[in-house]
Scaffold this motif. Sequence first.
Motif, mmCIF file in Angstrom:
data_model
loop_
_atom_site.group_PDB
_atom_site.id
_atom_site.type_symbol
_atom_site.label_atom_id
_atom_site.label_comp_id
_atom_site.label_asym_id
_atom_site.label_seq_id
_atom_site.Cartn_x
_atom_site.Cartn_y
_atom_site.Cartn_z
ATOM 1 N N PRO A 87 0.839 -1.210 0.000
ATOM 2 C CA PRO A 87 0.000 0.000 0.000
ATOM 3 C C PRO A 87 0.870 1.255 0.000
ATOM 4 C CG PRO A 87 0.011 -1.029 2.183
ATOM 5 C CD PRO A 87 0.711 -1.974 1.252
ATOM 6 N N ALA A 88 0.426 2.250 -0.711
ATOM 7 C CA ALA A 88 1.198 3.491 -0.801
ATOM 8 C C ALA A 88 1.249 4.178 0.557
ATOM 9 C CB ALA A 88 0.574 4.425 -1.832
ATOM 10 N N ARG A 89 2.434 4.687 0.896
ATOM 11 C CA ARG A 89 2.589 5.489 2.113
ATOM 12 C C ARG A 89 2.185 6.936 1.792
ATOM 13 N NH1 ARG A 89 8.452 3.050 3.849
ATOM 14 N NH2 ARG A 89 7.916 2.234 5.917
ATOM 15 N N PRO A 90 1.155 7.464 2.437
ATOM 16 C CA PRO A 90 0.755 8.848 2.131
ATOM 17 C C PRO A 90 1.806 9.879 2.510
ATOM 18 C CG PRO A 90 -1.041 7.645 3.164
ATOM 19 C CD PRO A 90 0.175 6.776 3.297
ATOM 20 N N GLY A 91 2.658 9.577 3.498
ATOM 21 C CA GLY A 91 3.705 10.509 3.886
ATOM 22 C C GLY A 91 3.212 11.704 4.681
ATOM 23 N N ARG A 92 2.017 11.594 5.259
ATOM 24 C CA ARG A 92 1.448 12.724 5.993
ATOM 25 C C ARG A 92 1.873 12.761 7.453
ATOM 26 N NH1 ARG A 92 -4.874 12.589 5.397
ATOM 27 N NH2 ARG A 92 -4.579 10.386 5.967
ATOM 28 N N LEU A 93 2.386 11.627 7.974
ATOM 29 C CA LEU A 93 2.637 11.513 9.406
ATOM 30 C C LEU A 93 4.106 11.212 9.697
ATOM 31 C CD1 LEU A 93 -0.480 9.364 10.426
ATOM 32 C CD2 LEU A 93 -0.225 11.862 10.505
ATOM 33 N N VAL A 94 4.484 11.513 10.907
ATOM 34 C CA VAL A 94 5.814 11.182 11.415
ATOM 35 C C VAL A 94 5.644 10.077 12.447
ATOM 36 C CG1 VAL A 94 7.843 12.035 12.645
ATOM 37 C CG2 VAL A 94 6.600 13.552 11.060
ATOM 38 N N PHE A 95 6.420 8.996 12.309
ATOM 39 C CA PHE A 95 6.302 7.849 13.212
ATOM 40 C C PHE A 95 7.536 7.777 14.101
ATOM 41 C CE2 PHE A 95 3.523 6.916 9.701
ATOM 42 C CZ PHE A 95 2.434 6.300 10.303
ATOM 43 N N ARG A 96 7.305 7.615 15.401
ATOM 44 C CA ARG A 96 8.405 7.569 16.356
ATOM 45 C C ARG A 96 8.207 6.421 17.337
ATOM 46 N NH1 ARG A 96 7.427 13.780 18.107
ATOM 47 N NH2 ARG A 96 7.924 14.799 16.110
ATOM 48 N N PRO A 97 9.257 5.723 17.693
ATOM 49 C CA PRO A 97 9.146 4.734 18.777
ATOM 50 C C PRO A 97 8.878 5.460 20.088
ATOM 51 C CG PRO A 97 11.430 5.003 18.131
ATOM 52 C CD PRO A 97 10.623 5.795 17.141
ATOM 53 N N THR A 109 1.431 14.436 13.517
ATOM 54 C CA THR A 109 1.451 15.312 12.349
ATOM 55 C C THR A 109 2.832 15.969 12.261
ATOM 56 O OG1 THR A 109 0.735 17.280 13.572
ATOM 57 C CG2 THR A 109 -0.999 15.823 12.699
ATOM 58 N N PRO A 110 3.196 16.521 11.111
ATOM 59 C CA PRO A 110 4.481 17.220 11.021
ATOM 60 C C PRO A 110 4.619 18.341 12.052
ATOM 61 C CG PRO A 110 3.635 16.787 8.835
ATOM 62 C CD PRO A 110 2.546 16.399 9.790
ATOM 63 N N GLY A 111 3.480 18.877 12.509
ATOM 64 C CA GLY A 111 3.521 19.918 13.520
ATOM 65 C C GLY A 111 3.617 19.398 14.939
ATOM 66 N N GLY A 112 3.642 18.074 15.103
ATOM 67 C CA GLY A 112 3.815 17.496 16.420
ATOM 68 C C GLY A 112 2.551 17.126 17.157
#
Length: 306
Positions: free
Chosen positions: A154-164, A222-225
Motif C-alpha cells: 500500500p502506498a505510504r501517504p507521507g502525511r505523518l511522522v512515526f516515532r518509537p 502530524t508534522p507539527g507534532g
Amino acid sequence: MTSAPHDLTVRALGEADAHLFRTMDDPGLVGRVVTGVDYRTRGEGGDYDPAWSWVALRGGRVVARAAWWGGPDDDEPVNLNWFDVGEDDIEAGVALLRQAPYDVEYELILPADWQERPDARAAAQARMEAARQAGMRRLVARFRYRWTPADGLPARPGRLVFRPEPDDAVVLDVLRRVHAVTLDAHALQAVEEGGLNRAAQAELDFFHWCPSPREWLRLAYTPGGEPVGIAFPAYNHTGPVVGFIGVVPEQRGRGYAYDLLAESTHFLVEQGAEYVLADTDETNVPMAANFTKAGYPVVQKRVHFV
C-alpha cells in the motif's frame, strides 16, 4: 457444574493418549483446520498442550473435542480455537465445554464463504449452538485478512511522522484516548468491565506478550507534532500481524487509520515478513474499508464467543 449424560465420558488428554484427538471423524469444514494447521501437541512440534485438550467419548468413540491454545510461556490457555462436535450430537459438545475448567474466549474460525455453503453453515451452527447452550454469548464476528507481496504494497501517504515510544505511561495515555471512542467490540467489553484503564492495559499487555520487540511500537504525529495515534506491527506466536491500529478521537475523519496500516505493512516487510495477518470487526466499517484500500483480502471470518 452440570454433569455429562450418563453414557458420555468427558476428560482431558495427556501426551500418551493425545492421538485420540485425531480419531474423531470430522470433515474439517470449519475451525482451525481451515487455516492449514493440523492438531499436534507441543511434544510433536505443534501448538497444543495436551493437558489443555479435551474429548467427549461415547462408547469409546470421540464424539466431541476441544483444544485450548496459549503461547509457549503461558501458564493458562489464552483462548479456545479448536472445537468440533457433530450436528446430531450437540449435547456432547455442551457437556465438554461445561466440564472443562477454562473460562476464556472461543474463537470459531470459518471460511470466508461459509454462509454460502450449506455444509459449512451447518457445521458452524452446530458449534455455535453448543457454545450457546454451554453458557457462552456471541461477542462479535470479525474479518481475517492475509496480505502478501502479490497484493502490492500500500502506498505510504507521507502525511505523518512515526516515532518509537519506550515509555509505557505515554502509550497507556494514547490507548485510553483511542478507546474513549472505539468501534472495537473487545475494547468496548473491556471498557464496560473495567473502564478505560483496563482496556488500555489489556492492549499494552498484548504488546508485551508478543515475541516481537516492544520497540516496534510507533506513535504517529502530524508534522507539527500533534498526536495522531498508535501502530503496533508485530509478530505474535503465529506470525507477522497488524497488532494494533488506533487514532485519537480529535484526529478522526481524516483517513489516518490507512496511514497507520500502510506504515505497519511496510515496516513488517522491512523486517522480512512474507505475509501479514490482520483482523477487524465486521461492524467496524471504516477500518474494513481501510484494509480493502490497502489491498488486504479477506481469507477467513471468525466469530468470537465469551
